[in-house]
Motif scaffolding. Structure first.
Motif, PDB file in Angstrom:
ATOM      1  N   ALA A   1      16.800  58.634  -9.949  1.00 48.84           N
ATOM      2  CA  ALA A   1      18.137  58.708  -9.345  1.00 48.84           C
ATOM      3  C   ALA A   1      19.184  59.069 -10.405  1.00 48.84           C
ATOM      4  N   ALA A   2      19.029  58.514 -11.609  1.00 47.00           N
ATOM      5  CA  ALA A   2      20.008  58.783 -12.668  1.00 47.00           C
ATOM      6  C   ALA A   2      19.926  60.218 -13.156  1.00 47.00           C
ATOM      7  N   GLU A   3      18.717  60.752 -13.204  1.00 46.33           N
ATOM      8  CA  GLU A   3      18.556  62.122 -13.703  1.00 46.33           C
ATOM      9  C   GLU A   3      19.031  63.163 -12.706  1.00 46.33           C
ATOM     10  N   ASN A   4      19.134  62.772 -11.447  1.00 48.85           N
ATOM     11  CA  ASN A   4      19.485  63.744 -10.410  1.00 48.85           C
ATOM     12  C   ASN A   4      20.855  63.518  -9.787  1.00 48.85           C
ATOM     13  N   SER A   5      21.646  62.618 -10.362  1.00 50.18           N
ATOM     14  CA  SER A   5      22.966  62.363  -9.785  1.00 50.18           C
ATOM     15  C   SER A   5      23.831  61.602 -10.781  1.00 50.18           C
ATOM     16  N   ASP A   6      25.115  61.481 -10.440  1.00 51.51           N
ATOM     17  CA  ASP A   6      25.967  60.616 -11.262  1.00 51.51           C
ATOM     18  C   ASP A   6      26.301  59.327 -10.505  1.00 51.51           C
ATOM     19  N   LYS A   7      25.472  58.997  -9.517  1.00 51.19           N
ATOM     20  CA  LYS A   7      25.694  57.780  -8.724  1.00 51.19           C
ATOM     21  C   LYS A   7      25.506  56.538  -9.602  1.00 51.19           C
ATOM     22  N   GLN A   8      26.193  55.465  -9.230  1.00 51.61           N
ATOM     23  CA  GLN A   8      26.040  54.199  -9.945  1.00 51.61           C
ATOM     24  C   GLN A   8      24.788  53.491  -9.449  1.00 51.61           C
ATOM     25  N   ILE A   9      23.936  53.126 -10.376  1.00 53.91           N
ATOM     26  CA  ILE A   9      22.663  52.491 -10.027  1.00 53.91           C
ATOM     27  C   ILE A   9      22.607  51.124 -10.712  1.00 53.91           C
ATOM     28  N   LEU A  10      22.296  50.121  -9.938  1.00 53.97           N
ATOM     29  CA  LEU A  10      22.214  48.760 -10.488  1.00 53.97           C
ATOM     30  C   LEU A  10      20.805  48.222 -10.271  1.00 53.97           C
ATOM     31  N   ILE A  11      20.154  47.792 -11.366  1.00 47.52           N
ATOM     32  CA  ILE A  11      18.850  47.123 -11.242  1.00 47.52           C
ATOM     33  C   ILE A  11      19.084  45.627 -11.402  1.00 47.52           C
ATOM     34  N   CYS A  12      18.620  44.841 -10.434  1.00 44.16           N
ATOM     35  CA  CYS A  12      18.641  43.383 -10.584  1.00 44.16           C
ATOM     36  C   CYS A  12      17.215  42.911 -10.810  1.00 44.16           C
ATOM     37  N   GLU A  13      17.030  42.210 -11.905  1.00 49.76           N
ATOM     38  CA  GLU A  13      15.691  41.767 -12.306  1.00 49.76           C
ATOM     39  C   GLU A  13      15.756  40.275 -12.628  1.00 49.76           C
ATOM     40  N   LYS A  14      14.818  39.498 -12.080  1.00 55.31           N
ATOM     41  CA  LYS A  14      14.940  38.050 -12.293  1.00 55.31           C
ATOM     42  C   LYS A  14      14.487  37.626 -13.692  1.00 55.31           C
ATOM     43  N   ALA A  15      13.693  38.475 -14.369  1.00 60.87           N
ATOM     44  CA  ALA A  15      13.363  38.186 -15.770  1.00 60.87           C
ATOM     45  C   ALA A  15      14.099  39.210 -16.642  1.00 60.87           C
TER      46      ALA A  15
ATOM     47  N   PRO B   1      23.624  56.297 -18.790  1.00 57.43           N
ATOM     48  CA  PRO B   1      24.870  55.532 -18.693  1.00 57.43           C
ATOM     49  C   PRO B   1      25.184  55.059 -17.274  1.00 57.43           C
ATOM     50  N   ASN B   2      24.656  55.735 -16.251  1.00 56.49           N
ATOM     51  CA  ASN B   2      24.947  55.292 -14.882  1.00 56.49           C
ATOM     52  C   ASN B   2      23.940  54.282 -14.334  1.00 56.49           C
ATOM     53  N   VAL B   3      23.047  53.804 -15.221  1.00 55.70           N
ATOM     54  CA  VAL B   3      22.144  52.719 -14.814  1.00 55.70           C
ATOM     55  C   VAL B   3      22.621  51.427 -15.473  1.00 55.70           C
ATOM     56  N   ARG B   4      22.926  50.433 -14.646  1.00 47.83           N
ATOM     57  CA  ARG B   4      23.297  49.124 -15.168  1.00 47.83           C
ATOM     58  C   ARG B   4      22.164  48.152 -14.832  1.00 47.83           C
ATOM     59  N   VAL B   5      21.833  47.306 -15.783  1.00 53.06           N
ATOM     60  CA  VAL B   5      20.754  46.339 -15.544  1.00 53.06           C
ATOM     61  C   VAL B   5      21.317  44.927 -15.608  1.00 53.06           C
ATOM     62  N   LEU B   6      21.074  44.165 -14.564  1.00 57.14           N
ATOM     63  CA  LEU B   6      21.402  42.735 -14.593  1.00 57.14           C
ATOM     64  C   LEU B   6      20.092  41.976 -14.724  1.00 57.14           C
ATOM     65  N   ASN B   7      19.775  41.570 -15.975  1.00 48.87           N
ATOM     66  CA  ASN B   7      18.580  40.773 -16.190  1.00 48.87           C
ATOM     67  C   ASN B   7      18.861  39.314 -15.827  1.00 48.87           C
ATOM     68  N   ARG B   8      17.820  38.575 -15.528  1.00 40.57           N
ATOM     69  CA  ARG B   8      17.913  37.132 -15.217  1.00 40.57           C
ATOM     70  C   ARG B   8      18.842  36.861 -14.031  1.00 40.57           C
ATOM     71  N   VAL B   9      18.786  37.775 -13.066  1.00 42.13           N
ATOM     72  CA  VAL B   9      19.499  37.551 -11.802  1.00 42.13           C
ATOM     73  C   VAL B   9      18.463  37.648 -10.679  1.00 42.13           C
ATOM     74  N   ASN B  10      18.293  36.565  -9.957  1.00 43.18           N
ATOM     75  CA  ASN B  10      17.291  36.515  -8.896  1.00 43.18           C
ATOM     76  C   ASN B  10      17.956  36.809  -7.551  1.00 43.18           C
ATOM     77  N   ILE B  11      17.516  37.890  -6.908  1.00 46.84           N
ATOM     78  CA  ILE B  11      18.065  38.222  -5.591  1.00 46.84           C
ATOM     79  C   ILE B  11      17.406  37.315  -4.551  1.00 46.84           C
ATOM     80  N   THR B  12      18.229  36.633  -3.763  1.00 47.53           N
ATOM     81  CA  THR B  12      17.686  35.661  -2.813  1.00 47.53           C
ATOM     82  C   THR B  12      17.679  36.164  -1.379  1.00 47.53           C
ATOM     83  N   ASP B  13      18.521  37.152  -1.076  1.00 44.52           N
ATOM     84  CA  ASP B  13      18.525  37.683   0.293  1.00 44.52           C
ATOM     85  C   ASP B  13      19.224  39.044   0.301  1.00 44.52           C
TER      86      ASP B  13
END
Lengths: 551, 104
Positions: A26-40, A141-153
């Motif tokens: 997604a990042a290589e093909n656009s300038d959209k904002q991408i957020l990864i939420c990862e619990k670890a 630069p348009n990929v943001r990572v939130l580590n240690r955030v657990n998505i619950t719903d």
């Protein structure tokens, strides 16, 4: 708890194999904002934490993507989506070459061609494959990572996705994340059934024990159509270490033998489920324990095996060296694991179209959480991530975020705060998890019953799981990590209910090694060459049968 | 099966804590890392490879046949050295060149 509201174009839930590659595409093909939420932390999270020593889904020279599809359909005894498998197979080699360019070590011959292991596998040094994938995602630069955030719903209104809710496992921040499109890439579900070694080494299991079926549970809760949860995966593994056996079977040609030294694998067949079935059957007949015959392999082969296991399952090398029972001297004992729900190996998961769009608008699924396409392994998960990323970018063109209502945010926040209210509970998440695993083991086809169950036993399992769900309301957490354990337990209970409903619905025995329905012990192609799908609606799991041919 | 963190060696950098796929490692009041949930370790050895001072070792629980051996890693350039120490003090070192593929 303090709250934080975030807006993004694409939210990726789970920064594992599929999630990272979706972000890259997604990042290589656009300038959209991408957020990864990862619990670890995405560097080593998910199935690839320890590494892998082969890529198991690759179209080797002289083979075609259709050949791979045919193999998968045969191995799944007909219950697989050809359209999904084909769109995946067409991309397997391109994603492999991409990893090669990024620095993954792949064994090549003198002409620079990949060396095949069998018809579909290539050999690699994959110890660092996850840090490599994580690095690819993080450099944009348009990929943001939130580590240690657990998505619950997830938040859904009118069958359309609005975003998701998460909790920071360090400081307990409550996140309200609004997104136009959401990818679920949370992997499959381990820990539903009592594991091989339920004591100190309870997490020494085949599948990643931190994949708790979160994505399945979120989809089920919001009425997404799910498929084939009755096709559980059971791995044939080295006893105790639960290390892979394929490396011994394919690498040094080790045959499955019983305690009498007889090769039994040809008696039962060589598909994944038949290899498990044969081992269970030999044990039941009193001819166990069973082994992989490695005695007599050369010293050079032995040394290579020690290294190969260090790159994916170091406990096996430790076991060989500390016991002194090296594989050339002693055969390696094998056993079947407890059942897992994992769409990368069997066909369980979200019912998706060829864009990997789920039945909830704006919600996509890739990797082990996506159903219908078994045997996808690492490269198949990457291929699905690529497909989903491209589809989400097209979706974003016409769809803006609908937003998350204050009412929904408050409801989710209050639920979390209730678990943290400081009151006492006689139960812990750990205690209820063990109870759930005992129920599933005894009544829903676990190791204890040689993976067999009946209508009657499933009825008991369902009743007990519903009771445990009720008890889970009374759980209390002292900190955000314990709060995550409560959510994970509740996710697993939701998945268990769906597994039970699917096992009950399929009135035949199709994958004899993976499940034995004692009321219907034979395969019945006349009636059951169909997908068993389900939707959770008005508090009930509704079963939907769908034709295999229509896919 | 789980890990042991040698608090004498630990420098409290927190890299093992960050990388654990199960978020099982925490930093104590003394600033040193410790494993908060030893029974929940998967055995991936990510923390061993991350530790800059090689303070972490890995062992098999007695329930899966552990016999007192310990595994730890050290890295020299592209060579990942895996050291297995037995209770009698003998050590087997297996060197893996990370630029070389598995043969099996």
């Amino acid at each position: 708890m303090k709250s934080e509201r975030i807006k993004t174009d694409i939210l990726i839930i789970g920064g594992g194999t599929a999630g990272c590659y979706t972000a890259v595409t997604a990042a290589e093909n656009s300038d959209k904002q991408i957020l990864i939420c990862e619990k670890a932390h995405i560097k080593r999270s998910g199935c690839l934490a320890a590494g892998v020593n082969a890529l198991n889904a690759y179209i080797t020279e002289g083979r075609t993507p259709q050949d791979y599809v045919d193999y998968c359909v045969k191995d799944a005894h007909g219950i697989a989506r050809e359209d999904l498998l084909l769109t995946m197979s067409q991309r397997l080699n391109a994603v492999t070459e991409r990893l090669d360019r990024e620095g993954l070590v792949i064994l090549k011959d003198e002409q620079g061609k990949y060396v095949a292991r069998g018809n579909r596998n290539i050999k690699i040094n994959g110890e660092n494959i996850k840090p490599l994938l994580a690095g690819m995602a993080q450099r944009h630069p348009n990929v943001r990572v939130l580590n240690r955030v657990n998505i619950t719903d997830i938040d859904v209104t009118g069958n359309r996705i609005n975003g998701a809710f998460g909790i920071g496992i360090d400081d307990g921040t409550f996140y309200i994340i609004e997104a136009s499109a959401v990818l679920i890439a949370t992997g499959g579900a381990a820990g539903l059934y009592k594991p091989n070694n339920p004591g100190f080494s309870r997490h020494k299991m085949w599948y990643c024990p931190f994949n708790t079926g979160a994505g399945y549970a979120m989809g089920i809760r919001h009425g997404a159509e799910m498929t084939t949860f009755e096709m559980r995966f059971i791995a044939l593994r080295c006893k105790d270490t639960i290390a892979p056996t394929g490396t011994l079977a394919q690498g040094v040609g080790a045959k499955q033998i019983n305690a009498l030294g007889e090769v039994y694998e040809h008696k039962y067949g060589l598909t994944t489920s038949e290899r498990v079935y044969g081992t269970t059957a030999e044990n039941s007949a009193g001819r166990g324990p069973c082994f992989l015959r490695t005695e007599g392999i050369s010293e050079q082969q032995e040394q290579s095996l020690l290294k190969a296991y260090l790159n994916m399952a170091p406990s096996q090398t430790l076991k060989w060296l500390e016991s002194g029972e090296l594989p050339g001297k002693s055969n390696v004992e094998i056993e079947g694991t407890e059942p897992y729900i994992v769409g990368g190996h069997t066909a369980s998961g979200f019912w998706v179209d060829t864009d990997r769009a789920t039945t909830i608008q704006g919600l996509y699924a890739a990797g082990d959480v996506a159903g219908g396409a078994p045997q996808k392994y690492v490269t198949g998960a990457l291929a699905e991530g690529e497909i989903a990323a491209q589809a989400m970018l097209r979706y974003l063109d016409g769809n803006k975020p609908a937003g998350i209502s204050e009412e929904s945010a408050v409801r989710h926040l209050s639920e979390a705060e209730r678990f943290l209210d400081g009151s006492d509970s006689p139960y812990s998440a750990e205690q209820l998890e063990e109870a759930m695993q005992t129920v599933m083991d005894s009544y829903a086809g676990g190791i204890k019953t040689n993976y067999r169950f009946s209508e009657k036993s499933l009825g008991i399992a369902e009743k007990r799981i519903i009771q445990l769900e009720g008890l889970s309301d009374s759980l209390r957490a002292k900190d955000p990590q314990e709060l995550m354990y409560i959510y994970e337990l509740r996710e697993r209970l939701t998945v268990c209910k769906t597994v039970i409903a699917h096992l009950r619905a399929r009135k035949e025995t199709r994958w004899a090694g993976f499940a034995g329905n004692t009321d219907h012990p034979e395969r019945d192609d006349e009636h059951w060459n169909v997908f068993v799908n389900s939707r959770f609606e008005n508090g009930r799991t509704e079963i939907i049968l769908r034709s295999v041919s229509k896919g | 099966m789980s890990i042991e963190i040698n608090s004498q060696k630990c420098v409290g950098c927190g890299k093992c804590r960050d990388v654990c796929p199960g978020t099982l490692i925490a930093l104590g009041r003394d600033g040193k890392a410790f494993i908060r949930y030893p029974r929940d370790c998967w055995g991936c050895t990510s923390c061993l490879k991350e530790c800059p001072v090689y303070a972490i070792s890995f062992f098999l629980g007695a329930d899966i046949g552990g016999m007192g051996g310990r595994l730890h890693t050290e890295k020299e350039g592209d060579i990942l050295k895996w050291m297995i120490e037995r209770p009698d003090g003998s050590v087997t070192v297996t060197e893996v060149d990370t630029r070389e593929s598995n043969k099996y």
